[in-house]
Design an enzyme around this catalytic site. Sequence first.
Site, mmCIF file in Angstrom:
data_model
loop_
_atom_site.group_PDB
_atom_site.id
_atom_site.type_symbol
_atom_site.label_atom_id
_atom_site.label_comp_id
_atom_site.label_asym_id
_atom_site.label_seq_id
_atom_site.Cartn_x
_atom_site.Cartn_y
_atom_site.Cartn_z
ATOM 1 N N ASN A 97 95.847 109.990 31.437
ATOM 2 C CA ASN A 97 94.664 110.075 32.365
ATOM 3 C C ASN A 97 93.273 109.862 31.320
ATOM 4 O O ASN A 97 93.213 110.479 30.344
ATOM 5 C CB ASN A 97 94.635 111.399 33.010
ATOM 6 C CG ASN A 97 93.695 111.365 34.219
ATOM 7 O OD1 ASN A 97 92.616 111.058 34.205
ATOM 8 N ND2 ASN A 97 94.109 112.089 35.098
ATOM 9 N N ARG A 138 92.652 101.589 55.289
ATOM 10 C CA ARG A 138 93.558 101.820 54.218
ATOM 11 C C ARG A 138 94.521 100.977 54.367
ATOM 12 O O ARG A 138 95.303 100.390 53.238
ATOM 13 C CB ARG A 138 93.801 103.471 53.966
ATOM 14 C CG ARG A 138 92.595 104.107 53.824
ATOM 15 C CD ARG A 138 92.820 105.631 53.739
ATOM 16 N NE ARG A 138 93.688 105.922 52.373
ATOM 17 C CZ ARG A 138 94.117 107.027 52.356
ATOM 18 N NH1 ARG A 138 94.208 108.037 53.204
ATOM 19 N NH2 ARG A 138 95.029 107.158 51.251
ATOM 20 N N CYS A 177 102.810 106.317 71.689
ATOM 21 C CA CYS A 177 104.178 105.882 71.831
ATOM 22 C C CYS A 177 104.737 105.725 73.074
ATOM 23 O O CYS A 177 103.980 105.899 74.129
ATOM 24 C CB CYS A 177 104.689 107.663 71.340
ATOM 25 S SG CYS A 177 106.476 107.838 71.448
ATOM 26 N N HIS A 191 103.739 112.923 49.675
ATOM 27 C CA HIS A 191 102.791 113.118 51.020
ATOM 28 C C HIS A 191 102.851 112.034 51.962
ATOM 29 O O HIS A 191 101.976 111.602 52.624
ATOM 30 C CB HIS A 191 101.314 112.957 50.118
ATOM 31 C CG HIS A 191 100.953 114.102 49.426
ATOM 32 N ND1 HIS A 191 99.862 113.932 48.328
ATOM 33 C CD2 HIS A 191 101.584 115.190 49.013
ATOM 34 C CE1 HIS A 191 99.731 115.120 47.533
ATOM 35 N NE2 HIS A 191 100.786 115.883 48.004
ATOM 36 N N CYS A 220 105.499 110.147 66.411
ATOM 37 C CA CYS A 220 104.726 110.605 67.598
ATOM 38 C C CYS A 220 104.267 112.122 67.438
ATOM 39 O O CYS A 220 104.974 112.749 66.886
ATOM 40 C CB CYS A 220 105.662 110.531 68.735
ATOM 41 S SG CYS A 220 105.182 111.043 70.457
ATOM 42 N N ASN A 274 101.034 109.393 46.067
ATOM 43 C CA ASN A 274 100.512 108.283 46.906
ATOM 44 C C ASN A 274 101.549 107.659 47.860
ATOM 45 O O ASN A 274 102.611 108.121 47.986
ATOM 46 C CB ASN A 274 100.605 107.118 45.658
ATOM 47 C CG ASN A 274 99.590 107.423 44.563
ATOM 48 O OD1 ASN A 274 99.008 108.431 44.563
ATOM 49 N ND2 ASN A 274 99.885 106.639 43.225
HETATM 50 N N1 APR Z 1 94.810 105.268 35.292
HETATM 51 C C1 APR Z 1 95.176 106.819 34.802
HETATM 52 N N2 APR Z 1 94.631 107.639 35.523
HETATM 53 C C2 APR Z 1 93.545 107.347 36.434
HETATM 54 C C3 APR Z 1 92.818 105.940 36.389
HETATM 55 C C4 APR Z 1 93.771 104.791 35.876
HETATM 56 N N3 APR Z 1 93.281 103.543 35.694
HETATM 57 N N4 APR Z 1 91.940 106.038 37.080
HETATM 58 C C5 APR Z 1 91.485 107.285 37.558
HETATM 59 N N5 APR Z 1 92.348 107.925 37.092
HETATM 60 C C6 APR Z 1 92.630 109.464 36.956
HETATM 61 C C7 APR Z 1 91.404 110.327 37.367
HETATM 62 O O1 APR Z 1 90.775 110.590 36.133
HETATM 63 C C8 APR Z 1 91.742 111.520 38.220
HETATM 64 O O2 APR Z 1 92.141 112.619 37.470
HETATM 65 O O3 APR Z 1 93.440 109.705 38.445
HETATM 66 C C9 APR Z 1 92.893 110.823 38.964
HETATM 67 C C10 APR Z 1 92.973 110.675 40.301
HETATM 68 O O4 APR Z 1 92.889 112.013 40.900
HETATM 69 P P1 APR Z 1 92.666 112.344 42.531
HETATM 70 O O5 APR Z 1 91.553 111.310 42.956
HETATM 71 O O6 APR Z 1 92.244 113.712 42.945
HETATM 72 O O7 APR Z 1 93.932 111.940 43.209
HETATM 73 P P2 APR Z 1 95.311 112.687 43.271
HETATM 74 O O8 APR Z 1 95.205 113.619 42.145
HETATM 75 O O9 APR Z 1 96.339 111.624 43.677
HETATM 76 O O10 APR Z 1 94.984 113.414 44.592
HETATM 77 C C11 APR Z 1 96.093 114.197 45.092
HETATM 78 O O11 APR Z 1 94.771 114.828 47.403
HETATM 79 O O12 APR Z 1 93.325 113.834 48.616
HETATM 80 C C12 APR Z 1 94.720 114.142 48.490
HETATM 81 O O13 APR Z 1 96.765 113.510 49.555
HETATM 82 C C13 APR Z 1 95.814 113.066 48.817
HETATM 83 O O14 APR Z 1 97.837 112.746 47.163
HETATM 84 C C14 APR Z 1 96.280 113.023 47.242
HETATM 85 C C15 APR Z 1 96.164 114.416 46.599
HETATM 86 ZN ZN ZN Z 2 106.568 110.104 71.681
#
Ligand code: APR
Ligand code: ZN
Length: 242
Positions: free
Chosen positions: A210, A69, A145, A117, A125, A100
């Site tokens: 979204n 990643r 570490c 997050h 560490c 993010n």
């Molecule tokens: N523009 C806008 N929205 C979008 C796009 C785009 N190009 N592509 C996808 N999406 C939307 C999807 O429809 C979905 O609702 O973005 C959303 C992504 O949702 P998730 O995958 O659940 O991600 P997120 O909400 O950031 O997750 C929250 O969960 O996995 C943990 O820690 C991780 O920070 C993350 C948290």
């Molecule tokens: Zn340490």
Amino acid sequence: MKMFESIKDQVKNAKKIVFVTGAGISQESGIPTFRGKDGLWRNYDAMKLATIDAFYDDPKLVWEWYNERRHNIFSANPNQGHKAIAELEKFADVVSLTQNIDGLHQKAGSTKVLELHGSIVKIKCTVCDFSDEIMTDFTENPPLCKCGSILRPDVVWFGESLPQDVWQEAIIHANQCDLMIIVGTSLVVSPANTLPIYAKQNNAMLIEINPENTEMSSEMDLVIRNTSANALPEFVSLFKNL
Ligand code: APR
Ligand code: ZN
């Protein structure tokens, strides 16, 4: 500027605008979301990769995944969505509360970004209080570490609490905003998904950007079923034509 025509008047009076962003805003930068069609959690088991137990069970496997990643994220660039939010700072007090860990808001030039997050650049560490920011590849897996203990990514895993100073500050911003724009997040993860409630307490207008429905679509004042890179530049041009 058709998408935002109906709210043009409210928008121009907005003094403080808070963005709550998720993986969707970085999707158009080539970073997969978590729960979308090609989402990470469809191909990988979150419980095997994003929990402290998983890390202690197999730190090598977890680091292999985070190193992958890191590579993907370090070679990614902000898209028109990130850039639009950065540009909006010319017209209003703008704060981004992001789930993010990719740092693309800052890379786009945003100056007020709270990383709820953590960040994929940061490491810490597992034993002593050493922490650092590293953009280069680690020479060993798992990286150690100087105290000899294993280093971990300084991100928030499932079951872990958010950095409290960051979270408390996020609540304050949410409580003070006139306009909250929720972009690219499914709003399934807490406590980030409570931020719109804090904004509503301040009678803020809630806008969702979204392509798909989310957990809170019905509570929004305006829903834009489009991508962030399409919708956000149009939103900012509202301010340019005021
Ligand atoms: N523009 C806008 N929205 C979008 C796009 C785009 N190009 N592509 C996808 N999406 C939307 C999807 O429809 C979905 O609702 O973005 C959303 C992504 O949702 P998730 O995958 O659940 O991600 P997120 O909400 O950031 O997750 C929250 O969960 O996995 C943990 O820690 C991780 O920070 C993350 C948290
Ligand atoms: Zn340490």
